[in-house]
Motif scaffolding. Structure first.
Motif, PDB file in Angstrom:
ATOM      1  N   MET A   1       0.847  -1.175   0.000  1.00 36.14           N
ATOM      2  CA  MET A   1       0.000   0.000   0.000  1.00 36.14           C
ATOM      3  C   MET A   1       0.891   1.235   0.000  1.00 36.14           C
ATOM      4  O   MET A   1       1.707   1.427   0.884  1.00 36.14           O
ATOM      5  N   THR A   2       0.705   2.061  -0.982  1.00 36.88           N
ATOM      6  CA  THR A   2       1.554   3.234  -1.132  1.00 36.88           C
ATOM      7  C   THR A   2       1.058   4.361  -0.221  1.00 36.88           C
ATOM      8  O   THR A   2      -0.097   4.360   0.212  1.00 36.88           O
ATOM      9  N   PRO A   3       1.926   5.303   0.053  1.00 36.99           N
ATOM     10  CA  PRO A   3       1.500   6.446   0.867  1.00 36.99           C
ATOM     11  C   PRO A   3       0.350   7.238   0.233  1.00 36.99           C
ATOM     12  O   PRO A   3      -0.482   7.789   0.947  1.00 36.99           O
ATOM     13  N   GLU A   4       0.301   7.265  -1.091  1.00 40.50           N
ATOM     14  CA  GLU A   4      -0.790   7.964  -1.765  1.00 40.50           C
ATOM     15  C   GLU A   4      -2.125   7.281  -1.493  1.00 40.50           C
ATOM     16  O   GLU A   4      -3.149   7.948  -1.312  1.00 40.50           O
ATOM     17  N   MET A   5      -2.120   5.960  -1.470  1.00 46.35           N
ATOM     18  CA  MET A   5      -3.352   5.220  -1.184  1.00 46.35           C
ATOM     19  C   MET A   5      -3.807   5.460   0.249  1.00 46.35           C
ATOM     20  O   MET A   5      -5.004   5.621   0.508  1.00 46.35           O
ATOM     21  N   VAL A   6      -2.857   5.485   1.168  1.00 45.26           N
ATOM     22  CA  VAL A   6      -3.186   5.748   2.572  1.00 45.26           C
ATOM     23  C   VAL A   6      -3.788   7.142   2.701  1.00 45.26           C
ATOM     24  O   VAL A   6      -4.808   7.329   3.392  1.00 45.26           O
ATOM     25  N   PHE A   7      -3.177   8.102   2.037  1.00 41.57           N
ATOM     26  CA  PHE A   7      -3.687   9.473   2.084  1.00 41.57           C
ATOM     27  C   PHE A   7      -5.086   9.557   1.487  1.00 41.57           C
ATOM     28  O   PHE A   7      -5.956  10.250   2.020  1.00 41.57           O
ATOM     29  N   GLU A   8      -5.321   8.861   0.378  1.00 38.31           N
ATOM     30  CA  GLU A   8      -6.633   8.891  -0.271  1.00 38.31           C
ATOM     31  C   GLU A   8      -7.707   8.260   0.614  1.00 38.31           C
ATOM     32  O   GLU A   8      -8.814   8.790   0.736  1.00 38.31           O
ATOM     33  N   VAL A   9      -7.396   7.140   1.253  1.00 31.38           N
ATOM     34  CA  VAL A   9      -8.363   6.494   2.149  1.00 31.38           C
ATOM     35  C   VAL A   9      -8.638   7.383   3.360  1.00 31.38           C
ATOM     36  O   VAL A   9      -9.785   7.534   3.788  1.00 31.38           O
ATOM     37  N   ALA A  10      -7.603   8.000   3.905  1.00 29.51           N
ATOM     38  CA  ALA A  10      -7.792   8.905   5.045  1.00 29.51           C
ATOM     39  C   ALA A  10      -8.628  10.110   4.638  1.00 29.51           C
ATOM     40  O   ALA A  10      -9.515  10.549   5.392  1.00 29.51           O
ATOM     41  N   LYS A  11      -8.378  10.642   3.451  1.00 28.99           N
ATOM     42  CA  LYS A  11      -9.144  11.795   2.964  1.00 28.99           C
ATOM     43  C   LYS A  11     -10.612  11.424   2.774  1.00 28.99           C
ATOM     44  O   LYS A  11     -11.504  12.174   3.176  1.00 28.99           O
ATOM     45  N   GLN A  12     -10.874  10.265   2.194  1.00 28.89           N
ATOM     46  CA  GLN A  12     -12.254   9.810   2.017  1.00 28.89           C
ATOM     47  C   GLN A  12     -12.934   9.589   3.368  1.00 28.89           C
ATOM     48  O   GLN A  12     -14.109   9.909   3.528  1.00 28.89           O
ATOM     49  N   SER A  13     -12.195   9.042   4.325  1.00 25.97           N
ATOM     50  CA  SER A  13     -12.760   8.791   5.656  1.00 25.97           C
ATOM     51  C   SER A  13     -13.166  10.085   6.338  1.00 25.97           C
ATOM     52  O   SER A  13     -14.262  10.179   6.908  1.00 25.97           O
ATOM     53  N   VAL A  14     -12.312  11.068   6.280  1.00 28.75           N
ATOM     54  CA  VAL A  14     -12.619  12.367   6.893  1.00 28.75           C
ATOM     55  C   VAL A  14     -13.798  13.022   6.181  1.00 28.75           C
ATOM     56  O   VAL A  14     -14.696  13.578   6.827  1.00 28.75           O
TER      57      VAL A  14
END
Length: 89
Positions: A1-14
């Motif tokens: 899992m790339t950092p971009e994917m983590v950021f995208e999932v966190a952004k969607q969650s927020v």
């Protein structure tokens, strides 16, 4: 899992959290403001006067917006579970 994917999932969650909480928080804010103005005009400074109307309004908001909120949460959860293989590696 790339950092971009983590950021995208966190952004969607927020975003989903804010989207789902906004109607209920808005109702509570408006009811609290109306009651505060009423208290200031009538000079009734009873602190418990705020709670009952606000609780009733929040429950009414949950009844009104509950299906919409649940639909957004289910769509987000289904999206996360559908893409779980990408997240796991």
């Amino acid at each position: 899992m790339t950092p971009e994917m983590v950021f995208e999932v966190a952004k969607q969650s927020v975003f989903v959290t804010i989207l789902v909480a906004a109607p209920i928080l808005g109702i509570a804010l408006i009811v609290g403001l109306v009651i505060s103005i009423f208290q200031a005009v009538t000079q009734i400074q009873e602190q418990t006067l705020v709670f009952v109307p606000k609780i009733i309004a929040v429950f009414a908001g949950l009844l009104l917006f509950g299906p919409w909120m649940l639909r957004h949460l289910l769509n987000f959860t289904q999206n996360i579970l559908a893409n779980l293989s990408q997240y796991a590696g």
